[in-house]
Design a protein around this motif. Structure first.
Motif, mmCIF file in Angstrom:
data_model
loop_
_atom_site.group_PDB
_atom_site.id
_atom_site.type_symbol
_atom_site.label_atom_id
_atom_site.label_comp_id
_atom_site.label_asym_id
_atom_site.label_seq_id
_atom_site.Cartn_x
_atom_site.Cartn_y
_atom_site.Cartn_z
ATOM 1 N N TYR A 105 0.825 -1.206 0.000
ATOM 2 C CA TYR A 105 0.000 0.000 0.000
ATOM 3 C C TYR A 105 0.857 1.252 0.000
ATOM 4 N N ARG A 161 0.915 4.175 -2.857
ATOM 5 C CA ARG A 161 0.643 5.589 -2.579
ATOM 6 C C ARG A 161 1.815 6.470 -2.983
ATOM 7 N N ASP A 205 -5.282 -3.650 1.210
ATOM 8 C CA ASP A 205 -3.891 -4.090 1.234
ATOM 9 C C ASP A 205 -3.355 -4.265 2.637
#
Length: 338
Positions: free
Chosen positions: A4, A8, A337
């Motif tokens: 994750y 991002r 996630d």
């Protein structure tokens, strides 16, 4: 979690590229010749033309951006038209001052909002709650720079007990640079008097910068706590005879803090921009003050660097907030996630 975070970060890279395109184009279409503004009205046309070539202003806009972005990827934001130095060197020198101010402002904001929010919730609809509510409205409505001016008048003229200008008092040498945070660097080197002096210089600008977010987050915390007080799990917990303090700390605080943490994170990130006027008022030698001067003088390279730093700050803080929320409340699953 790692997947994750990487996802991002990749999204953040594309966002920063988009921000760089927007700010670069806006800085170039503003009326006026940046080279002429930098050199002055009495500069020769030859000097103006040479500076224009150095800044790629003689090329089409897409080519200008590609050449500029290529330099940025190598850590070169160009030369500041105001300071006549490398923007990268200016950032290295000034960013620690702003980040130290934001660090202490964030501590004041988070600590104050938690204390005020919990107190208002425990005494909801009482005198203390009403007092906190009134001050919350005032703190939210008054801009940071107005608070800074009021503090400067009070402690700079009327009640001179706290220093109001700069990072250190006259005659106090700054500590050797380790992190750029004067308080921390001085403590590490055993210079306790310097650390104390630097901390006192931080008090007023940090308080002015944190006040609005502190009261806003206190109101949000109070609202979240009072909403959850009536939930079924709280009624069941009370039926076991648990003290209110235990209920507040163990069962109520964590599920009530997720939304507040998100807002706190955005408030902390926005401090880089909000510090523009606060640093001006207190003559704080930081990056935000540098950015304000760059905008006034149309220093294109510096303006682009300031906006990119603000954008990167928002992205990093937003990522940290999401991870903290997931740790505080296991019910949250970020993109499936975690």
């Amino acid at each position: 979690m790692l997947r994750y975070i990487l996802k991002r970060l990749l999204q953040g890279v594309f966002v920063l590229i988009g921000v760089s395109i927007v700010i670069f184009c806006l800085s170039r279409i503003i009326p006026g010749d940046p080279a002429r503004l930098a050199l002055g009205q009495h500069a020769t046309q030859e000097a103006v033309d040479n500076l224009s070539k150095q800044m790629y202003l003689d090329k089409p806009l897409p080519v200008q951006y590609i050449l500029w972005f290529r330099d940025v990827l190598h850590g070169d934001f160009g030369i500041s038209l105001s300071t006549r130095r490398s923007v990268t060197e200016d950032m290295k020198q000034l960013l620690p001052a702003t980040f130290e101010l934001i660090f202490w402002s964030a501590l004041f904001m988070v600590g104050g909002s938690l204390i005020l929010g919990r107190a208002a919730a425990r005494h909801r609809d009482g005198i203390l709650d009403s007092i906190i509510r009134v001050f919350s409205y005032i703190g939210i409505a008054v801009p940071s720079f107005v608070v800074a001016i009021v503090l400067l008048v009070i402690f700079g003229n009327l009640w001179q007990v706290i220093p109001t200008l700069g990072r250190l008092s006259t005659g106090v040498a700054p500590p050797d640079t380790i992190t750029g945070f004067y308080v921390l660097d001085a403590l590490v080197q055993g210079q306790f008097s310097t650390a104390w002096d630097a901390f006192f210089h931080l008090l007023l600008p940090a308080f002015a910068l944190s006040l609005g977010g502190m009261f806003q987050d206190a109101r949000l915390m109070r609202s979240a706590l009072t909403d959850n007080m009536g939930k079924e799990y709280m009624c069941v917990s009370r039926s076991y005879g648990l003290p209110e303090k235990v209920l507040m700390n163990r069962y109520l605080f964590k599920p009530s803090s997720t939304s507040v943490i998100t807002v706190m994170g955005m408030d902390i990130a926005s401090m880089v921009g909000n510090a523009f006027m606060v640093e001006q008022v207190f003559n704080w030698p930081g990056f935000s003050k540098y950015g304000a001067n760059a905008m006034i003088t149309k220093d294109l390279n510096s303006v682009c660097a300031v906006v990119l730093v603000i954008g990167a700050t928002f992205l990093v803080v937003n990522l940290i907030v999401d991870v903290i929320n997931a740790m505080v409340d296991p019910r949250i699953r970020l993109g499936g996630d975690l």
